[in-house]
Design a protein around this motif. Structure first.
Motif, PDB file in Angstrom:
ATOM      1  N   ARG A  23       0.828  -1.210   0.000  1.00 18.37           N
ATOM      2  CA  ARG A  23       0.000   0.000   0.000  1.00 18.37           C
ATOM      3  C   ARG A  23       0.858   1.254   0.000  1.00 18.37           C
ATOM      4  O   ARG A  23       0.536   2.241  -0.661  1.00 18.37           O
ATOM      5  N   ASP A  28       7.594   0.746  -8.767  1.00 18.56           N
ATOM      6  CA  ASP A  28       7.085  -0.481  -9.381  1.00 18.56           C
ATOM      7  C   ASP A  28       7.971  -1.688  -9.122  1.00 18.56           C
ATOM      8  O   ASP A  28       7.472  -2.803  -8.979  1.00 18.56           O
ATOM      9  N   ARG A  31       7.140  -2.841  -5.687  1.00 13.60           N
ATOM     10  CA  ARG A  31       5.813  -3.461  -5.731  1.00 13.60           C
ATOM     11  C   ARG A  31       5.893  -4.870  -6.313  1.00 13.60           C
ATOM     12  O   ARG A  31       5.232  -5.785  -5.825  1.00 13.60           O
ATOM     13  N   ASP A  95      -5.758  -1.914  -3.446  1.00 23.87           N
ATOM     14  CA  ASP A  95      -6.516  -1.861  -4.687  1.00 23.87           C
ATOM     15  C   ASP A  95      -6.827  -0.416  -5.097  1.00 23.87           C
ATOM     16  O   ASP A  95      -6.823  -0.091  -6.281  1.00 23.87           O
ATOM     17  N   LEU A  98      -3.149   1.382  -6.426  1.00 27.43           N
ATOM     18  CA  LEU A  98      -2.339   0.885  -7.538  1.00 27.43           C
ATOM     19  C   LEU A  98      -2.814   1.489  -8.857  1.00 27.43           C
ATOM     20  O   LEU A  98      -3.994   1.391  -9.198  1.00 27.43           O
ATOM     21  N   PRO A  99      -1.905   2.106  -9.589  1.00 28.17           N
ATOM     22  CA  PRO A  99      -2.281   2.685 -10.881  1.00 28.17           C
ATOM     23  C   PRO A  99      -2.387   1.595 -11.950  1.00 28.17           C
ATOM     24  O   PRO A  99      -1.883   0.487 -11.775  1.00 28.17           O
ATOM     25  N   PRO A 100      -3.045   1.916 -13.064  1.00 27.83           N
ATOM     26  CA  PRO A 100      -3.089   0.955 -14.175  1.00 27.83           C
ATOM     27  C   PRO A 100      -1.674   0.629 -14.655  1.00 27.83           C
ATOM     28  O   PRO A 100      -0.765   1.447 -14.527  1.00 27.83           O
ATOM     29  N   ARG A 104      -0.487  -3.467 -11.683  1.00 29.19           N
ATOM     30  CA  ARG A 104      -1.932  -3.633 -11.431  1.00 29.19           C
ATOM     31  C   ARG A 104      -2.405  -4.976 -11.994  1.00 29.19           C
ATOM     32  O   ARG A 104      -3.170  -5.688 -11.351  1.00 29.19           O
ATOM     33  N   GLU A 105      -1.933  -5.320 -13.179  1.00 32.35           N
ATOM     34  CA  GLU A 105      -2.319  -6.596 -13.783  1.00 32.35           C
ATOM     35  C   GLU A 105      -1.834  -7.768 -12.936  1.00 32.35           C
ATOM     36  O   GLU A 105      -2.562  -8.743 -12.748  1.00 32.35           O
ATOM     37  N   ARG A 106      -0.612  -7.685 -12.433  1.00 37.93           N
ATOM     38  CA  ARG A 106      -0.082  -8.739 -11.545  1.00 37.93           C
ATOM     39  C   ARG A 106      -0.887  -8.807 -10.260  1.00 37.93           C
ATOM     40  O   ARG A 106      -1.198  -9.891  -9.759  1.00 37.93           O
ATOM     41  N   TRP A 107      -1.219  -7.658  -9.697  1.00 39.25           N
ATOM     42  CA  TRP A 107      -2.038  -7.585  -8.476  1.00 39.25           C
ATOM     43  C   TRP A 107      -3.366  -8.303  -8.722  1.00 39.25           C
ATOM     44  O   TRP A 107      -3.806  -9.102  -7.888  1.00 39.25           O
ATOM     45  N   ASP A 108      -3.991  -8.024  -9.839  1.00 41.68           N
ATOM     46  CA  ASP A 108      -5.272  -8.656 -10.144  1.00 41.68           C
ATOM     47  C   ASP A 108      -5.144 -10.175 -10.245  1.00 41.68           C
ATOM     48  O   ASP A 108      -6.027 -10.900  -9.807  1.00 41.68           O
TER      49      ASP A 108
END
Length: 113
Positions: A23, A28, A31, A95, A98-100, A104-108
């Motif tokens: 958070r 990046d 992250r 959630d 996190l920017p696009p 973000r894709e990995r987080w999802d």
């Protein structure tokens, strides 16, 4: 106390710490490292949840942390809901920040259920 339950609690503390760091992270690469750690901790958590669900007699095959709360003995019936509430709050906070992009894709993917 059950060894597996104690191990699960430790993994949940780890997950909470990683989510808090994620958070607050702004880089990046940091992250990405945290997402790797989160994925590993979640795998360990899921293995422990599955083992405890069987040990504690959870009905059916819903061996998830929320389902485990229904069969958790004392003191886990009090401790596990606190962990789940904190993790849910931290998840929502990460959630929201996190920017696009690739992170973000990995987080999802890491958090998909």
């Amino acid at each position: 106390m059950s060894g597996a339950a104690t191990d699960l609690s430790a993994r949940l503390w780890d997950e909470r710490a990683i989510l808090g760091q994620l958070r607050d992270a702004t880089d990046d690469s940091a992250r990405s490292v945290l997402l790797d750690r989160l994925g590993a901790v979640r795998l360990e958590r899921d293995v422990l949840v599955h083992a405890l669900a069987e040990q504690w007699g959870a009905p059916g095959r819903d061996h998830t942390l929320p389902a485990l709360l229904d069969v958790a003995p004392v003191p886990w019936d009090l401790l596990l809901p606190d962990h789940l509430a904190a993790i849910t709050t931290l998840h929502d906070e990460v959630d929201a920040v996190l920017p696009p992009g690739l992170v973000r894709e990995r987080w999802d993917r890491v958090t998909a259920r």
